[in-house]
Scaffold this active site. Structure first.
Site, PDB file in Angstrom:
ATOM      1  CG  HIS A   1     101.478 -19.555  16.377  1.00 53.58           C
ATOM      2  ND1 HIS A   1     100.299 -18.917  16.738  1.00 53.58           N
ATOM      3  CD2 HIS A   1     101.437 -21.095  17.060  1.00 53.58           C
ATOM      4  CE1 HIS A   1      99.555 -19.837  17.492  1.00 53.58           C
ATOM      5  NE2 HIS A   1     100.021 -21.137  17.401  1.00 53.58           N
TER       6      HIS A   1
ATOM      7  CB  SER B   1      98.095 -21.828  20.007  1.00 52.13           C
ATOM      8  OG  SER B   1      97.809 -22.040  18.683  1.00 52.13           O
TER       9      SER B   1
ATOM     10  CG  ASP C   1     100.340 -16.183  15.078  1.00 49.66           C
ATOM     11  OD1 ASP C   1     100.469 -17.278  14.224  1.00 49.66           O
ATOM     12  OD2 ASP C   1     100.021 -16.232  16.256  1.00 49.66           O
TER      13      ASP C   1
END
Length: 260
Positions: free
Chosen positions: A238, A152, A206
């Site tokens: 995610h 991320s 995601d």
């Protein structure tokens, strides 16, 4: 802390404000010249011969990600040094200024391909990562045996750090990340950096860093004269799956074999 069996996914953890994490207990900005590499003699037969740096997501911490290394049990990693640093506590704009572990500022979540970018804070974070890389090279680790990985926000910083480092590294692995700067940065990518292999993994489901944000990575790299191995994972949100980590072990291991 005691280790428990690894879950199928490293799932995001909710805090008071929005975070972007892969937390699970289991599982001069044009850079100054980097130090010259020369293998250092060592009387210690267990001295590190490779280095893996893992960069966590927004609101996460380094220690919470340390169990990731349990996936890397093949012989190639016997002399690998791992580092799981924690981001500094900083106010984050997309969380109304709330202070949390953050490598750089972010303006909105979910992150899309065209989300606004705070390049200055990204470049400041890059300097921190480059200092970690420089330290390992000074200690005798070959640049081509150094791998930067991140999830991320940490994945976005991984990409920035690899592209702006003036040497060819072993590789950069981006998980659920995005391109954290505009195309004007391309002129600052050195010919040596363009040789660093990139692995990019992103879940099709995601909703925090949209798949389109990850999908914008390969065209950006192509514009810079680079390529990457892009892997899309159906039904993955995610998070990082065991499958992704096992593939990363193989991906890094193959490169360690070729550089030895």
């Amino acid at each position: 802390m005691s280790l428990r069996p690894l879950p199928l996914f490293l799932r995001p953890v909710a805090v008071a404000a929005v975070t972007i994490t892969a937390v699970s207990l289991f599982v001069a900005v044009v850079h100054r010249q980097s130090p010259a590499y020369s293998p250092l003699p060592s009387s210690d037969p267990m001295a590190a011969r490779s280095f893996v740096l893992w960069l966590h997501g927004l609101g996460d911490s380094g220690p919470a990600n340390e169990p990731i290394r349990t996936f890397f049990s093949s012989p190639e990693f016997r002399l690998t040094k791992w580092s799981f640093p924690s981001a500094p506590q900083s106010p984050v704009s997309c969380n109304h200024g709330a202070v949390m572990p953050s490598w750089f500022d972010m303006y909105e979540i979910p992150v899309a391909a065209e989300s606004p970018k705070d390049e200055n804070s990204v470049l400041k974070a890059v300097q921190t990562v480059h200092a970690m890389i420089d330290k390992e090279i000074a200690n005798g680790v070959s640049p081509e045996s150094i791998f930067i990985c991140g999830f991320s926000q940490g994945g976005a910083l991984t990409l920035a750090s690899v592209l702006l480092y003036p040497r060819t590294l072993g590789g950069g692995a981006v998980f659920s990340g995005w391109v954290p700067f505009n195309s004007s940065i391309i002129v600052r990518i050195s010919p040596e950096a363009k040789k660093t292999p990139i692995l990019w993994s992103h879940g099709l489901a995601d909703r925090t860093v949209l798949f389109e944000a990850g999908q914008a990575g390969p065209p950006f790299l192509e514009q810079a004269g680079m390529s990457c191995e892009f892997k899309a994972y159906p039904n993955v949100g995610h998070s990082i799956t065991n499958e992704e980590l096992r593939y990363l072990e193989s991906w890094i291991g193959t490169r360690l074999k070729s550089s030895s």
